[in-house]
Enzyme design. Structure first.
Site, PDB file in Angstrom:
ATOM      1  N   HIS A  15       0.974  -0.893   0.079  1.00  0.00           N
ATOM      2  CA  HIS A  15       0.086   0.069  -0.524  1.00  0.00           C
ATOM      3  C   HIS A  15       0.832   1.255  -0.392  1.00  0.00           C
ATOM      4  CE1 HIS A  15      -3.805  -2.629   0.138  1.00  0.00           C
ATOM      5  NE2 HIS A  15      -3.175  -3.404   0.417  1.00  0.00           N
ATOM      6  N   ARG A  23      -1.097   8.700  -7.476  1.00  0.00           N
ATOM      7  CA  ARG A  23      -1.343   9.999  -8.614  1.00  0.00           C
ATOM      8  C   ARG A  23      -0.699   9.747  -9.750  1.00  0.00           C
ATOM      9  NH1 ARG A  23      -1.790  14.991  -6.170  1.00  0.00           N
ATOM     10  NH2 ARG A  23      -3.998  15.083  -5.991  1.00  0.00           N
ATOM     11  N   ARG A  50       0.297  -8.243  -8.782  1.00  0.00           N
ATOM     12  CA  ARG A  50      -1.250  -8.752  -8.579  1.00  0.00           C
ATOM     13  C   ARG A  50      -0.859  -8.664  -9.795  1.00  0.00           C
ATOM     14  NH1 ARG A  50      -5.341  -8.591  -4.872  1.00  0.00           N
ATOM     15  NH2 ARG A  50      -6.729  -9.184  -6.302  1.00  0.00           N
ATOM     16  N   ARG A  54      -1.920  -3.253 -10.095  1.00  0.00           N
ATOM     17  CA  ARG A  54      -2.434  -2.140  -9.424  1.00  0.00           C
ATOM     18  C   ARG A  54      -1.863  -1.677  -7.777  1.00  0.00           C
ATOM     19  NH1 ARG A  54      -7.290  -5.254  -5.846  1.00  0.00           N
ATOM     20  NH2 ARG A  54      -7.491  -5.974  -7.578  1.00  0.00           N
ATOM     21  N   GLU A  75       4.147 -12.831  -3.269  1.00  0.00           N
ATOM     22  CA  GLU A  75       3.238 -13.284  -3.023  1.00  0.00           C
ATOM     23  C   GLU A  75       2.631 -13.331  -4.396  1.00  0.00           C
ATOM     24  OE1 GLU A  75      -0.247 -10.954  -0.530  1.00  0.00           O
ATOM     25  OE2 GLU A  75       1.160 -11.344   0.997  1.00  0.00           O
ATOM     26  N   THR A 105      -9.516  -6.931  -1.828  1.00  0.00           N
ATOM     27  CA  THR A 105      -8.080  -7.511  -1.137  1.00  0.00           C
ATOM     28  C   THR A 105      -7.934  -9.190  -1.136  1.00  0.00           C
ATOM     29  OG1 THR A 105      -6.572  -7.987   0.809  1.00  0.00           O
ATOM     30  CG2 THR A 105      -8.972  -7.623   0.711  1.00  0.00           C
ATOM     31  N   GLU A 156       0.063 -20.412   4.713  1.00  0.00           N
ATOM     32  CA  GLU A 156       0.026 -19.068   6.216  1.00  0.00           C
ATOM     33  C   GLU A 156      -1.835 -19.296   5.934  1.00  0.00           C
ATOM     34  OE1 GLU A 156       1.668 -15.485   5.294  1.00  0.00           O
ATOM     35  OE2 GLU A 156      -0.029 -14.117   5.253  1.00  0.00           O
ATOM     36  N   HIS A 199      -3.218 -11.452   7.317  1.00  0.00           N
ATOM     37  CA  HIS A 199      -4.734 -10.840   6.540  1.00  0.00           C
ATOM     38  C   HIS A 199      -5.301 -10.026   7.834  1.00  0.00           C
ATOM     39  CE1 HIS A 199      -7.218  -9.779   3.417  1.00  0.00           C
ATOM     40  NE2 HIS A 199      -6.475 -10.041   2.676  1.00  0.00           N
ATOM     41  N   GLY A 200      -5.686  -8.715   7.463  1.00  0.00           N
ATOM     42  CA  GLY A 200      -6.473  -8.294   8.460  1.00  0.00           C
ATOM     43  C   GLY A 200      -6.004  -8.079   9.746  1.00  0.00           C
TER      44      GLY A 200
HETATM   45  N1  PXP Z   1      -1.092 -11.962   4.359  1.00  0.00           N
HETATM   46  C1  PXP Z   1      -1.692 -12.856   2.483  1.00  0.00           C
HETATM   47  C2  PXP Z   1      -1.535 -14.025   2.337  1.00  0.00           C
HETATM   48  C3  PXP Z   1      -2.573 -11.701   2.193  1.00  0.00           C
HETATM   49  O1  PXP Z   1      -2.782 -11.244   1.244  1.00  0.00           O
HETATM   50  C4  PXP Z   1      -2.262 -10.567   2.748  1.00  0.00           C
HETATM   51  C5  PXP Z   1      -2.440  -8.887   1.586  1.00  0.00           C
HETATM   52  O2  PXP Z   1      -1.560  -9.000   0.600  1.00  0.00           O
HETATM   53  C6  PXP Z   1      -1.938  -9.598   3.802  1.00  0.00           C
HETATM   54  C7  PXP Z   1      -0.721 -11.231   4.707  1.00  0.00           C
HETATM   55  C8  PXP Z   1      -1.467  -8.773   4.269  1.00  0.00           C
HETATM   56  O3  PXP Z   1      -2.927  -8.432   4.885  1.00  0.00           O
HETATM   57  P1  PXP Z   1      -3.115  -7.195   5.368  1.00  0.00           P
HETATM   58  O4  PXP Z   1      -2.590  -5.674   4.545  1.00  0.00           O
HETATM   59  O5  PXP Z   1      -4.716  -7.036   5.647  1.00  0.00           O
HETATM   60  O6  PXP Z   1      -2.460  -6.891   6.424  1.00  0.00           O
END
Ligand code: PXP
Length: 250
Positions: A15, A23, A50, A54, A75, A105, A156, A199-200
């Site tokens: 991010h 921009r 990806r 993006r 990833e 996501t 994971e 994730h999250g």
């Molecule tokens: N692990 C995996 C496999 C993911 O796809 C992501 C998101 O790209 C993350 C971890 C990180 O997730 P977050 O950005 O929600 O912390």
């Protein structure tokens, strides 16, 4: 705490690229973030290349993989294009995730069972290059067994469902999901897999996940980059590190 027994913190920097791409400029540069993270209490960086590019783009992955002193976790989806990129760049690890163009996501774990034969063939050249293989899966025993069969070193566990339920304050359901994550971690470890989570995750949800003894690494992105807007990356990482260490001690 002994450094070896500590849960490793991997930072997903996608991010930073999202902000840059909003921009169409050249800043903020994700590699600059890697260079900052190298000076902090961080154990690795993750980038998700990806299909639609993006956020992270090919040149980011190349520069980061060449110049990072931290291990790089790439990833990616299980496509021929990504297989070629991974086997050329040889990152420390690849983490396979399901990918749909329309999702905001990654929305769930891989269906390793349905894709078992395809994944075995897909992973073969990656394993040949000694790249560590992680599969992003739900806390589902049969998916974990399949992950082990296709030759993964790591699973994971998708913590996204748990994190959503925690935000909703749905105690009955988040505790149920937490139990599943704990059981899946024990099961995976007994199969010889290294257990990661991601994730999250936030300062709140990480307290639960880091208390699971089998977890060896957490990969966290969106929350850390968001929080850094207010607190800066150093303070944000230090707080996250403290939450993880304190949860592990309990
Ligand atoms: N692990 C995996 C496999 C993911 O796809 C992501 C998101 O790209 C993350 C971890 C990180 O997730 P977050 O950005 O929600 O912390």
């Amino acid at each position: 705490m002994n450094k070896i027994s500590r849960i490793r913190l991997g930072v997903n920097i996608d991010h930073v690229a999202t902000l840059r791409n909003a921009r169409g400029t050249f800043y903020p540069d994700p590699l600059k973030m890697v260079k900052l993270l190298e000076k902090l209490d961080v154990d690795g960086v993750t980038v998700h290349l990806r299909e639609d590019r993006r956020h992270i783009i090919d040149s980011d992955v190349k520069r980061i993989n060449n110049e990072s002193h931290l291990p790089v976790n790439l990833e990616m989806a299980a496509t021929e294009e990504m297989q070629k990129i991974a086997t050329e760049l040889i990152p420390n690890a690849v983490c396979l995730v399901p990918e749909k163009r329309e999702e905001r996501t990654t929305e769930g774990g891989l269906d390793v069972i349905t894709e078992e034969n395809k994944l075995k063939t897909f992973l073969d050249p990656i394993i040949q290059k000694n790249i560590r293989v992680s599969l992003f899966v739900s806390p589902d025993i049969s998916q974990i067994e399949a992950a082990s069969r296709v030759g993964a070193n790591i699973i994971e566990l998708n913590t996204g469902t748990f994190c959503d339920l925690l935000i909703e304050n749905n105690k009955k359901e988040y505790l149920k999901e937490f139990e599943k994550l704990k059981e899946a971690s024990v099961y995976g470890k007994n199969l010889g897999l290294e257990i990661h989570g991601g994730h999250g995750l936030t300062f709140e949800s990480v307290k639960y996940i880091a208390s699971i003894p089998e977890i060896r690494e957490l990969n966290i992105g969106h929350f850390l980059i968001s929080q850094a807007v207010f607190d800066g990356i150093e303070k944000t990482i230090n707080t996250m590190r403290l939450e993880i260490d304190n949860s592990q001690k309990k």
